[in-house]
Every structure is written in C-alpha cells, then in structure tokens.
Write a protein that holds these residues in place. Structure first.
Motif, mmCIF file in Angstrom:
data_model
loop_
_atom_site.group_PDB
_atom_site.id
_atom_site.type_symbol
_atom_site.label_atom_id
_atom_site.label_comp_id
_atom_site.label_asym_id
_atom_site.label_seq_id
_atom_site.Cartn_x
_atom_site.Cartn_y
_atom_site.Cartn_z
ATOM 1 N N ILE A 15 0.817 -1.212 0.000
ATOM 2 C CA ILE A 15 0.000 0.000 0.000
ATOM 3 C C ILE A 15 0.851 1.264 0.000
ATOM 4 O O ILE A 15 1.828 1.391 0.742
ATOM 5 C CB ILE A 15 -0.922 0.036 1.243
ATOM 6 N N GLY A 16 0.452 2.198 -0.850
ATOM 7 C CA GLY A 16 1.050 3.523 -0.863
ATOM 8 C C GLY A 16 -0.053 4.579 -0.836
ATOM 9 O O GLY A 16 -1.235 4.265 -0.754
ATOM 10 N N VAL A 17 0.389 5.840 -0.934
ATOM 11 C CA VAL A 17 -0.595 6.922 -0.895
ATOM 12 C C VAL A 17 0.006 8.155 -1.574
ATOM 13 O O VAL A 17 1.227 8.317 -1.627
ATOM 14 C CB VAL A 17 -0.988 7.234 0.584
ATOM 15 N N SER A 18 -0.886 8.992 -2.122
ATOM 16 C CA SER A 18 -0.433 10.278 -2.654
ATOM 17 C C SER A 18 -0.128 11.212 -1.508
ATOM 18 O O SER A 18 -0.824 11.200 -0.485
ATOM 19 C CB SER A 18 -1.548 10.921 -3.486
ATOM 20 N N TYR A 19 0.868 12.037 -1.672
ATOM 21 C CA TYR A 19 1.163 13.013 -0.630
ATOM 22 C C TYR A 19 1.729 14.271 -1.267
ATOM 23 O O TYR A 19 2.444 14.203 -2.274
ATOM 24 C CB TYR A 19 2.146 12.421 0.388
ATOM 25 N N TYR A 20 1.382 15.421 -0.703
ATOM 26 C CA TYR A 20 1.769 16.708 -1.263
ATOM 27 C C TYR A 20 2.456 17.532 -0.190
ATOM 28 O O TYR A 20 1.856 18.430 0.387
ATOM 29 C CB TYR A 20 0.537 17.429 -1.818
ATOM 30 N N PRO A 21 3.714 17.222 0.112
ATOM 31 C CA PRO A 21 4.402 17.939 1.197
ATOM 32 C C PRO A 21 4.430 19.443 0.960
ATOM 33 O O PRO A 21 4.451 20.226 1.913
ATOM 34 C CB PRO A 21 5.816 17.336 1.189
ATOM 35 N N GLU A 22 4.422 19.857 -0.305
ATOM 36 C CA GLU A 22 4.535 21.292 -0.601
ATOM 37 C C GLU A 22 3.275 22.074 -0.221
ATOM 38 O O GLU A 22 3.301 23.304 -0.211
ATOM 39 C CB GLU A 22 4.874 21.493 -2.095
ATOM 40 N N TRP A 332 1.167 -2.938 -6.281
ATOM 41 C CA TRP A 332 1.141 -1.771 -5.391
ATOM 42 C C TRP A 332 -0.137 -0.990 -5.636
ATOM 43 O O TRP A 332 -0.544 -0.789 -6.779
ATOM 44 C CB TRP A 332 2.336 -0.848 -5.667
ATOM 45 N N LEU A 333 -0.725 -0.511 -4.563
ATOM 46 C CA LEU A 333 -1.959 0.270 -4.677
ATOM 47 C C LEU A 333 -1.785 1.546 -3.856
ATOM 48 O O LEU A 333 -1.516 1.481 -2.655
ATOM 49 C CB LEU A 333 -3.132 -0.574 -4.157
ATOM 50 N N PHE A 334 -1.913 2.690 -4.523
ATOM 51 C CA PHE A 334 -1.759 3.992 -3.865
ATOM 52 C C PHE A 334 -3.126 4.664 -3.710
ATOM 53 O O PHE A 334 -3.836 4.849 -4.703
ATOM 54 C CB PHE A 334 -0.866 4.912 -4.706
ATOM 55 N N PHE A 335 -3.453 5.022 -2.500
ATOM 56 C CA PHE A 335 -4.709 5.741 -2.296
ATOM 57 C C PHE A 335 -4.573 7.199 -2.711
ATOM 58 O O PHE A 335 -3.503 7.797 -2.611
ATOM 59 C CB PHE A 335 -5.139 5.677 -0.822
ATOM 60 N N PHE A 336 -5.707 7.734 -3.129
ATOM 61 C CA PHE A 336 -5.786 9.171 -3.388
ATOM 62 C C PHE A 336 -6.907 9.707 -2.516
ATOM 63 O O PHE A 336 -8.056 9.357 -2.736
ATOM 64 C CB PHE A 336 -6.076 9.458 -4.856
ATOM 65 N N THR A 337 -6.547 10.451 -1.537
ATOM 66 C CA THR A 337 -5.234 10.881 -1.102
ATOM 67 C C THR A 337 -5.183 10.776 0.402
ATOM 68 O O THR A 337 -6.163 10.357 1.021
ATOM 69 C CB THR A 337 -4.905 12.303 -1.598
ATOM 70 N N PHE A 338 -4.103 11.176 0.998
ATOM 71 C CA PHE A 338 -3.945 10.955 2.428
ATOM 72 C C PHE A 338 -4.842 11.876 3.248
ATOM 73 O O PHE A 338 -5.609 11.444 4.079
ATOM 74 C CB PHE A 338 -2.481 11.156 2.826
#
Lengths: 546, 546, 546
Positions: A15-22, A332-338
């Motif tokens: 599992i992964g996830v989108s992330y936008y630290p900026e 791998w599966l990435f959620f949108f979004t955290f």
C-alpha cells in the motif's frame, strides 16, 4: 538497461498513498508520516503538480524541501515514487510564452489557472519540461529512497486536443511524411466529396469546428488523422521524459498513471506502456466488474508489473476490494489521497483522514489489511481475450463528436456491455491490442472492431483455424485505417465467414442476435448483431464463452 | 441630511405603476393618466431606460418631454418616482467607447443592442453615467412632483460579471490592497496546489473559462474574490449615483429595484440598501410563500420603508395579494406595467391594459382596492430569524459553476426548501445578514451557512447562551472567507456543539435528519443534515420553530 | 423564353438518382450506368458539390471528365440534370479569400472543410460562383443529354445566417433603402424602448448574440429584418444563377432542391420558385402525412412541374410511396443516392446499392415499379387550403431563438399538428402563400398567421363573404410586418369577427377550443385557441373541414 526487478513485484499487495508535502509546512510532515506508518503505508507518490515549488522562478531550482521530504519519509520506512510535475506548468511559463497555452476547437486560447494547460507541441513547453525533468532526474536518479518514477499525470485527460499554429504545422508535417503527396491524400480520403480536395499540405488545418445554425462535421479521415496525431504528440512527449530519466536513473522503474476510459481513451496507450517498466492506472469506481476490467487491462499490459497509482477512498468494502486487486495482479496500490485538500480545485475531496486530521473508517480497514496480510490466490492465466482498439474507439468518437453524451460509446460498449457480462469473480480476462498474438487463448471477443488491420486478419484467421472461437460484431472490418469504408469485402469475410456480399452494414431492425455462426478449420466465428443489448451479450457469453 | 419621512410611509398600501411616456406621442398621455387616476393609481415610475430620450446625442440633454410628462402627471394627482436610466446606455456611448461593452468569460465582447451593456469599471461609462445622473438630479432635485428616486434597474441582473482589461486591473488592485503581498495571497489560497503560485499581482487574471474537452474549473479562492470584487464594483457604482442625487435632491428618498434571487443574488445587497432611504424590490411570482419571503426580506432591510417597485399583473387573486403585501409592511406597490410594449424585447407582456387599451380584470380589482382601502392588520414583529448570506451563496455557486442548472442552489434551498416550510400566513420572519444582531429573536435558522465569520460565531454563541434556539446544517462554518476549508474546528464546534472532530463534512448516506441536538446555556443548537428534503424541513420546523 | 415542356411533365412518375462520377474512376461508370438502366432509372443528378473537379485550380476549368460522364450516360439512355456546384467552394477560394467564409452570431469565422462555407454577400464568392456557373452553362447549355439544371444544394440549409462585415454593410443598405431615414426606423421599431434609438444606419449591426450570465435577446424588429435580409441575399444569389443559365441554356428547365422545414424554413421560397421552371424538393421521411405535406406543397408551387430531387432509400413500402408521390403530382423522383459514399461526411449512408455494390431490396422494388408502370389516379384539385407564411415562422423563431428546441414551432405546428390531422390518403391540400388568391377553395386554414398583411385581409374577407370557411388561431394578425404588435384592431376583427377588443392576445388557461365562430356573408370564420393540441385539431377538422 537493467531494472531492479526486486522493486517491482511484491508477493503481497503493498500500500502507498499520494502526498503533497509542498501544500503544508514542514512541521506537519512528521505527524503525517507517522500516521502513514501506523497504517502500514510503505510508499508515497510525491512531486506531481509541484513544479512551482521546484522552480518558483524560471531557472531557480529549489530542491531543499524535496530533499528533506524524501529523507524524512525514509526515516519512517516510507519509499518515494517521484512524479514529474509537467501537468501543471507555473505561471511564469505561460506569462513568458502564452503560446504554450492550448487552443480549443474554435480557436480560443485557454487561460492559465487550472491544470493541463500545455500544448505538447510547443517548443517552449518542451524545453522547460525537459529542463525540470532533467533537474529532477539528475538530483534523485540515484537516491536510495526514490524507488520509482511517474511521468506527468493522466496524459490525455482534460486537455486532449490542441488546435494552435504549432500543432497545425506539426500536423501538416505528420500528413506530408505519411502520405508523400497531396494527390495521394486526396485519393485515399476521396476528397472529391464536397470538393474537399487540397492543393497543398499547408492548406490542411487542424479540424476546428464549423459552427453554423445546424451542425456540420469535418471530414472523418481528417478527424481520424488528427486523433492519431494528437495521440502521437503525447506519446512522443512521454518518451522524451523516459529518455531523460533513464539517463540519470537507470535502476529506477518508470510508470505513469493512466486514467479510466470514461475520462478519455483518446491516447493510444499500447506504445506508451511498451516503453515503460511498470503499467500504472488510476481508478475511481466501486463497481466490481469495473475494478476487474481495469485491473485485467493493466495486467495484460505488463504482466507482473501492475500498479494502481490512484485508488479512491470511497470503497464500501475496502478489504474485499484490496483482495480483488491482489488476485488480479496489482502489486502496489496507492490511495488518493492521504488528507483532503483544504484549498484549490479539488478541495474537500474525501481522503484517508478527515479535513481536521482524524482517521476515517477506511484508514482503519487499510491498517487491518497491512497487519493481517491476508492470503489471496492469484487468478489463473486468462484463456479469454478481449481486443481493445483505441483507433476503433476514435472512429466511433468521430462519428458522434457533435454529441458528447454519445462520445464514449466504444469504451462504454466494451466495458459496460461486454466486459460486464464477461465478468466472473474468479476469472481474469486478457485485454489486448489488435496487433497482439492470441497465443494461449481459447476465445477472443472483438466487439466494435470496425477498423481493418492486416495483422489482425491474419492472426485471427490462424487462431480460428487452430481451434479458437472468435466473437465479432457486424461492424467488423468495415473501414480501412484511413477511416474509409471498404468497398470490397476483406478476405476474412469470404474465406472465414463464407460471406459474399456486405449487406451486414445496415442491420435491419428486428435482425437476430447472432447474424452468422461459421465453423472454420477446428474453430469457429460468431457474428453478433452490434445492437445487442445487455441481455443479448449475456446470452452470447453464456453460450460461446463459458 | 433630512429625509421627508412623510413621503415614505403610508398607513395604507398605496398603488403606483411603471410608465414609459417616451414610447408614445404626447397626445396619448392624458388618456393614460386619466385611466390611472380612475383606478386610484397615485404614482408612476418613469425614466428607467430613457437615456436616449434624455440625451439623444452626447451632451445634448433634452428635458422638455420629461418636464411635460411630470407636470401633466401632477395635474392628474400622480406623483413621480424618477429613475436613473443608466441600465441602457445609448448607442453613441458604445459607438465612441466600445470598451464600455462587457466582456464575457471567454473574452467575447458583447454587442450593443440589448440592455445592461455596460462594464461598471470603465471610465467612459462611469463618466457619462455621472453626467446624466447629475443632469437629472439638478433639474428635478427640487421638483415638487418628483417624490423619490430609483437607481438604475435590477443591478446585477443579466450582466453580472465582466472580464475586460479594466476589470482585470481593478481586480488586481483589489487583491493587492487586500492581501498586501503576493506571498500572503499564495499562502492563504494554498497556491502550491497545481503549481498555481503567482509571482506578482499583475499575473492574476479575471477567472476566464478553461474550455477543454473535459471541464476544468478555476481556483475557488480566485472565484470567490472575483465574485466579491464584481459585487463591490456594483456597490461602488450605486453609491456614486446616491452621492450625486443627494447633492441636488436632499429631501427626496432614494431606492432601487432589487430583482429576485432566481434572477441572481450575485450582488451583496446589504451594503447597497444601507446607503438608501427605502428598500425596493421587484417580484414576479404567484406563490404565496414566495411573495411572503421577499416582502419579509425587504422589510427586514428597511423597517417601515419597504416598496415593491415591480409587481406582475398576473396575480389570480390580486385583492388577497395586495392585502398580504400590506400586512407584511409594503407601503407602495408599483405594477409592471400599465400598457403592454408593442415593440422591443419585452413586447406583448401582460399589463393592466390590453394591447389595444382596454381594461383587464386586474385593472378593475386594483380600482376596487383603492376605493375600498380595506383594513389590514400588520403582522407582529418577527421572533424567528433566517440568515441570508450572499457570500455563502457564491461559494455554492462556484462549486457548481459548470452546471447552470445547479447554479442557484443556495437561494433555492433557503426559499423553496426552508422558508417554504417556515411560511405561515400570519407570521413574519426576519431575514438578516450574518453580521446583524439577533436581538428580539427566539429562533434563528442558518441553513447552508458554509462560511465562517467571527462576528456571527460570537453573536450566535451569546444568542444560544441566553436562551435562543439555533438551527444549522452540517456544512456550518466549513470554510473561511478565503473559500478554504478550515483544518481546525472553530470554537463554536467545541464549545457549543461539544464536537471534537469534523467527520460531519462527509455525511454518509442514510445519516439521520438531526445530526446533533445540544443544549448550551439556556438555549440549544440543532444540527440538521444538509441533505434534508422538504419533508425533513417540515419536521424540523414543526418540532423546533413553532 | 420557351421551356421545352415535354421534358417537364411525365404521364407516369419517372425515376432518377443522384450520382457522383467524380468520386470514382471512370472504369467504374459503365457498370454503374448499366445497373441504373437495369432498374429503369432514366436520369441522374450530377455536378452537385463537384466544383473542385471542375476547377481544381482557380481558372483552370476541367470539363473532360464531365463531358465523358454525360456522353456515357447517354449511351445507356440516361439523361442528365446538371447541378451548379456552388454549395461547396474549393479550398483555393477560402485560401485566397478568407472573407468568403461565414461568420457566426458571436463573430467566429467558420473554417474551411465542410460544405455551405460561403457568405452569399461576399464579392469574391459571387464572382467565382458566376464564373463556374457561366462555364458550366456555356459548355452544357445546348448539350442534348442535359435536360435540366439544379441550382446549388439546399439553399439556406446548415448555413443560414452570416454576420460578417460585408453582410453588415449590405444589411445597413437594405434598411436604409427600406426605411429612408433613421428617424422612420426608430419610430416604427419604437426604439425608445431600452434606449435603442440609432443615430445613423451605420450603427446598426447584424444581430450578434449577447452572451451574459442570463440571456438577453435582440430587438425583435431588428431580428425580423435580418431574417428577411438573409433570405433576400439567398434569393438574389439564386436569381443570379438563373440569369446566367437562361442566357446559355434557354431550352433547359431550371429547378433547385428545397430541404424540408425541419431542416429550415429560414428562406422565403415563394419568390425563388416563381423564377424557376420546376419546383424541386428533398425529402427524408417515412411518415405518410409528411410525404403528402411536402408533395402537396411542391405541387402547389408549380402545378404540373413538381420534382422530388432527393428521396431517401429507407422507405419500408417503396411501391406504395411511389404511388403516393405520383398521385400527388410528382413527375420525377430522384433517389439519394445510388451507391454509398465510402468516405467523407456522409460516408456509409444507405443507398440503392450496398457499399460493396450489391442490389438492395429497394433497388429491386424500384425496378418492379419501372417495369410495371402501375396506373395511379391523380388526386382531385384541392378544395382545402393551408397558408404557409415564412415570415410568421420567423416571428415565432425569433421569439424563441434562445432555445433551439423550440425553434421550429411554426413548421412543426403546421405540419405535425394541423396537416397531420388534415391528411387523408385521397385528398390533396393546397398549401399557399398568404398573398395568393383563394379561388377554387372551400375552406382555408391559417394557423399561427401572426403577421398582418393587407392583401391577405382583403382576400380573406372576400373569400368568407362569398361562402368560404376560414379557420384561424387567436394569434391572427397580432403583429405588423415590422414585428410590432398592432395597438388598434385590424378591420378584419371588427368587420368579420365582430370583435371590439383585443383580449384574445392572452388566452387564459382553460379557455375553450373554439374561441369564436362567426357567420359573415355566405361564409364563416372560426377562431381556434392557438394552444389546441392534436386532439383539438382533430375535432376542428372533423367539424369544419370535412
């Protein structure tokens, strides 16, 4: 070039996830990473749309924040899939180069201020895209915590076609090099129709819309070539990013996130994915057959290297859906979004956390999954194939382009009519290009395969002869690749179907569901009425497929 | 400045009518005035749209016809409400100053030939508007038969937004003076999203539409500021007319005719009406609850100075409707219109007379009313309040601007869902701004109050603490005034509602009608599911309001 | 000028077909002609849209292919109706003269690449149109196998209105010469409404669309004059082709192919047909009453010279339909088309042959008809008349132009509501202009005749007085020809209907079907509620017509 395959394939769906630290201040990152770690999230997708944070002024590259984010993630055991930010050029680009903004079908130059505001054929866009990708790849190409790359975002999504002068000139060149002479183009398109003969290539325009009181369409051959050209422009653009990244990051696999066909199949995906290491897709749906369709399609593109780059958090039975994705080969599966975006065009969208940072139900479900790592048996290798032909889709799109409600008839037909009935929880389907070999299949379906293709004709004939069953609709091979109807029956009709005339073109009302069933060699071909409805396809599939 | 209050308030509802002397030859006026007099009509609204009759060539002012019309009306005992004609600039203005014509969201400059063809921010329009208003006010500011003024016509009606270069520069200045620095604007709007960071204010454009194959929206903070700016532009324009008229006509009250919200609530009406002497409104409806809503709203704006400037002649029970208007505080009611327009864009519209001059049924009913002057008891002072927040309306408008069918969801919700159920023939409701005091109320409803507001939070907390009942929906205070979601719960949630997280944002399907009912001090607050339908609101109102 | 009438009228309905020799190589022609001959086809329509084959480069006329096609047809006993190709200008024209491309209502210049891409008022288009028509007429004006001419294709079809600068200047001149002074125009249009007074004719623009948030319409008098002007432009253009052809081909009759009114009745057809030798029409329908309506209309235009220039091949009972056409006076019927277009905007359309050249069912039915030449009794001369007024249609179109779904209300009403109920298989109806004499009729229907017309008033009064029955709707004579409502009742109301006021304008809900039935002289007039539905018209027709 050697790809570190170990980073590609997982025994267990990870599992992964989108992330936008900026989007947030650095003080917030540790808490976010901790919450990810708590749920068993192992990777983040970052960088997508972050061009203005990476290069706030032209040529002023800022990597510190990204260095820190990637390094901090590593401290929490979280790997990074790094995205090129090219789907969202900063304001300075359109400010200095307004020509990079796409022009629509009535000559309107779209404004800055959304996303996808880039003409793929503009030199200034290409140059600055190359520069930012080079900068990224050079800096992170050997970073130990950067484990893969994503190109851009949903190529061919909102911004499908551009009608600017750069595109016009490239399009003319595309036609010139394909047809050789204007006489040849006129001949193949039969441009004597409505006096549409050109004298020179430079007279051919991108097919802008005629807006009279009543609707006038453009020449269908022109439209098909423009669709092809627009797709090629994106493929070329994608490939130029691949070349740059490979140069600096030879060990890191590359993918991109394909959108679903409800959002657009205007882009020929086969040549794009061929040049990638991993097939990636985005998916916002809670219909099991739709999840299955896209997972099957993705696995068919890259067996064993199938990633779901964006998956919505809306699932009402997430545990089940994760199992399904694993069974159908997603690694791998990435959620949108955290966490939800407070601002901007996607503000308030449901995420794994609430807007004030609390865990949602699916955050907990996800944690359960990563803790339990349930066993899921992968489905058997498919013996049923379905041909998905982007160009046939465009032909149908062009026939109906006046009416956007009918626009996606091909993908709707294949997914919501045919695949929906093919769907069984324990069966995987191979979804493939019309050029791909049919080896290993017992049945192949080719609904709405309107475009003729010599390779396909040869392969299919051989496939049937050797014992396969082929299911076609009665618009099979009606047109050549110039989008012109064939005025002589292709050999497949005479040799395999045993048909001598082409009265199939206009199926009468009341025509039967099966128009022809013909044994050929050890196999057979079934021609289905293309107006078959859900019930009809159910019957066909029960009788000929399972 | 002293307003002659005697001209404002009437014991008995009095009747007026729109009249356009410039449409017909002077020979016809006496017969028309006689017919008005016969029906007991005491006032006419004139001058609206008559700019080309007042100033047929630039600078050539023609007052004779207007002098005569006003004087002749006096002979029949008919007073005049004089309108500024600025909603219909003459052809010479756009001829010499094409820049005064508004530009739409795709950069199309609208043509001359309708009405409302004026950009409020163009110097040439402002200058000539000032000149004609000054001319009018100077000539008629002390005329004994001119008893009041109307500004323009239905501000913010058809022509809501302009995207021209003048507007762009004014908008940039508006933002610059509000945010101080571009960094502050980027920070508050979180413009790192999709790389939407600006480098300088001069890069910010009016939010033109991106027209791709699929729909792309603008940044919601940009859109909200542009809505605010557009409203401010109209408020400023209105106020400049007020200043001119006050200078020459200090004794004559000023109003304007607000259109109903089905036609647009894009204009923040509170600051406009604050600067006027009388609140005026237009109303074309035959639904009793809708008549009540707008009459209540208007009275809430200016207690005792409420005029209905345009009322349609379609009423099927006019006698009853006139009584209702009187009971709800309307002092003067002007019909639209006396005789049908034979020509022009509104030709053939039903009026008090037929197109050939005969009396209609409602002409007779009206005469009966003015003869009988029936006694009508005014309704008691309201103890129930409803907050109408124009900015919350814009926020909902912006969320849906792609889809005009959903455009007016806020006003529809407040009028056709909530007020419709609040409506009782013998109860007046106070409809008020989110900044207004709640003194005197027992219950206050704040449906769809999505924007956070410190004053409102403080007032409301105090109101409940002292024993009031507040009814909110679960989108209460979700966003700050930058149109950005709050990522920390506002104090009202923690202190009054006793809530610690914000999972209310995504109400699940099947959630109950009442999401929370909480006692606080001597009062209580009820949080209603924002998806409540007509039946739900009926229950809420029966249980908590009456 | 003497027309060879022998070529016009046939005892028996004769069959022709559209043919496009320029689409295929010459080797194919003989087989096609043979197949035509086999089916008894006696004429072909050719040349339509073939401008680029006739004049591939400007001034380079190529007649050889056309010579050969016409001569070869003769060898098979097939005569030629030669079409002017002016509905499809070649690329060189718009290349050298972009100003010939029409401009739409928001100022968008349409692109080259469809058909109908011509502004009728552009000098360059007119010049090159004259040259190609002159070339054709000079070469084939005395060709023994060219038996008739067709002008252009479906005038006023897709390209109805142009808003370019040439049109603007012509339109201003049109108004100047009609109204004499701007004061007169302002007076008649009552332009004081909304300050729409003009100072000079050069300020009047073609009525481009105002695109605000809410919809604003143009002045209805301006719109009607522009509709009239646009129609005149086409009439003038048609007449200039007639003059050229008559000069070189005095013996060959001339017609054109009018489209059905579902496709547009924006063109006043009476003056066009008056100057032609044969009335021609196109028809794509399989509703018997619709076939009858257009056949009746065409026969009423040119008794004994009625050709059906394009008839679709879709008929499910072609033998019956051919009989019906013959009974209703059609002399020649041309199918559209012989073989399907493989390419271009109309590709794949059903034809007499399949795309691969096989005969269809209707090819065989047609052959049966031409062999058997069945006897069909022509219907009796009509005693029932129906007035079709193009200008009344425009008035209704203008009232609704914001809403294209309501656009064709007049033609829909007359055809699908009134004529549908008038239709009897054995009865012909005379469909006529409001200016035409009513001699020979017993009953005349004038539904939706909203425009007043002195001639019609006089004729109708006399017709009723002499014993005729007139059926009108209550919008009868509401407006004068400036599109302005009459403010005094026309004499017909007072003298014939015995009505003193005009309260009919706003028919109340629930008003009866028959609003007035009045004997006058030996006849009578019946005023029907204009909201009458199908059932209502059925009753009216049963009671008053048959």
């Amino acid at each position: 070039m050697t790809i570190g395959l170990s980073t590609l394939s997982a025994q267990q769906l990870q599992i992964g996830v989108s992330y936008y630290p900026e989007h947030v201040s650095r003080e917030i990152w540790p808490a976010d990473f901790q919450k990810m770690k708590d749920a068993g999230i192992k990777r983040i997708r970052i960088g997508e749309f972050a061009w203005s944070s990476m290069e706030p002024e032209q040529g002023d590259f800022q990597w510190n924040w990204l260095d820190e984010a990637i390094d901090l993630a590593a401290e929490y055991g979280i790997q990074v899939v790094l995205c090129t930010p090219t789907a969202a050029p900063p304001v300075w680009l359109s400010d200095q180069h307004p020509e990079t903004l796409p022009v629509n079908e009535i000559g309107y130059r779209n404004p800055y201020g959304c996303r996808q505001h880039r003409c793929y054929n503009t030199p200034a866009y290409q140059k600055h895209s190359d520069l930012i990708v080079t900068g990224l790849a050079r800096r992170y190409g050997d970073h130990p915590n950067v484990v893969a790359w994503q190109l851009d975002n949903e190529f061919g999504g909102e911004q499908k076609f551009c009608y600017c002068d750069y595109c016009k000139e490239e399009f003319q060149e595309f036609l010139r090099s394909k047809y050789g002479s204007i006489e040849e183009l006129n001949r193949r398109w039969i441009n004597t129709f409505w006096s549409e003969e050109y004298q020179r290539f430079d007279q051919i325009k991108t097919p802008g819309r005629y807006q009279a009181t009543l609707w006038l369409k453009n020449h269908p051959s022109l439209e098909l070539e423009f669709s092809r050209f627009s797709s090629h422009s994106i493929v070329d653009f994608a490939n130029s990013q691949v070349s740059i990244i490979r140069q600096y990051a030879p060990e890191q696999p590359i993918t991109t996130n394909r959108s679903t066909f409800a959002w657009g199949d205007n882009l020929e995906w086969y040549p794009i994915v061929e040049n990638l290491d991993v097939a990636g897709f985005d998916l916002y749906s809670d219909k099991p057959y739709e999840l299955a369709f896209y997972a099957d399609f993705n696995r068919s593109l890259k067996q064993g290297r199938s990633w779901l780059m964006e998956f919505s958090v809306h699932s009402k039975d997430l545990y089940r859906d994760l199992g399904m994705m694993q069974a159908r080969g997603v690694d791998w599966l990435f959620f949108f979004t955290f966490n939800p975006f407070p601002a901007g065009q996607e503000q308030g969208m449901k995420s794994l956390l609430t807007i004030t940072g609390e865990a949602t139900g699916n955050y907990h479900t996800l944690g359960k999954w990563t803790r339990e790592q349930p066993e899921v048996t992968p489905l058997d290798e498919p013996e049923i194939g379905l041909v998905y032909d982007f160009e046939s889709s465009w032909v149908y799109y062009i026939q109906t382009w006046g009416d956007y409600t009918d626009r996606l008839i091909y993908s709707d037909y294949l997914l919501h009519r045919v695949y929906k009935k093919l769907y069984r929880p324990d069966v995987a389907i191979r979804i493939q290009s019309p050029r791909q070999s049919m080896d290993g299949l017992k049945v192949i379906l080719l609904p709405k395969q309107i475009l003729y293709n010599t390779d396909l004709e040869t392969n299919l004939e051989e496939f049937i002869h050797q014992g396969g069953t082929a299911i076609i609709t009665n618009d099979f091979f009606w047109k050549n690749r110039d989008n012109v109807y064939l005025t002589e029956l292709p050999g497949f009709y005479t040799r395999v179907l045993g048909v001598e005339d082409n009265n199939f073109i206009h199926t009468e009302e009341g025509a039967p569901l099966v128009l022809r069933e013909q044994v050929y060699g050890k196999g057979k071909v079934v021609m289905v009425n293309r107006n078959a409805d859900d019930k009809g396809w159910s019957e066909i599939i029960d009788k000929y497929v399972y």
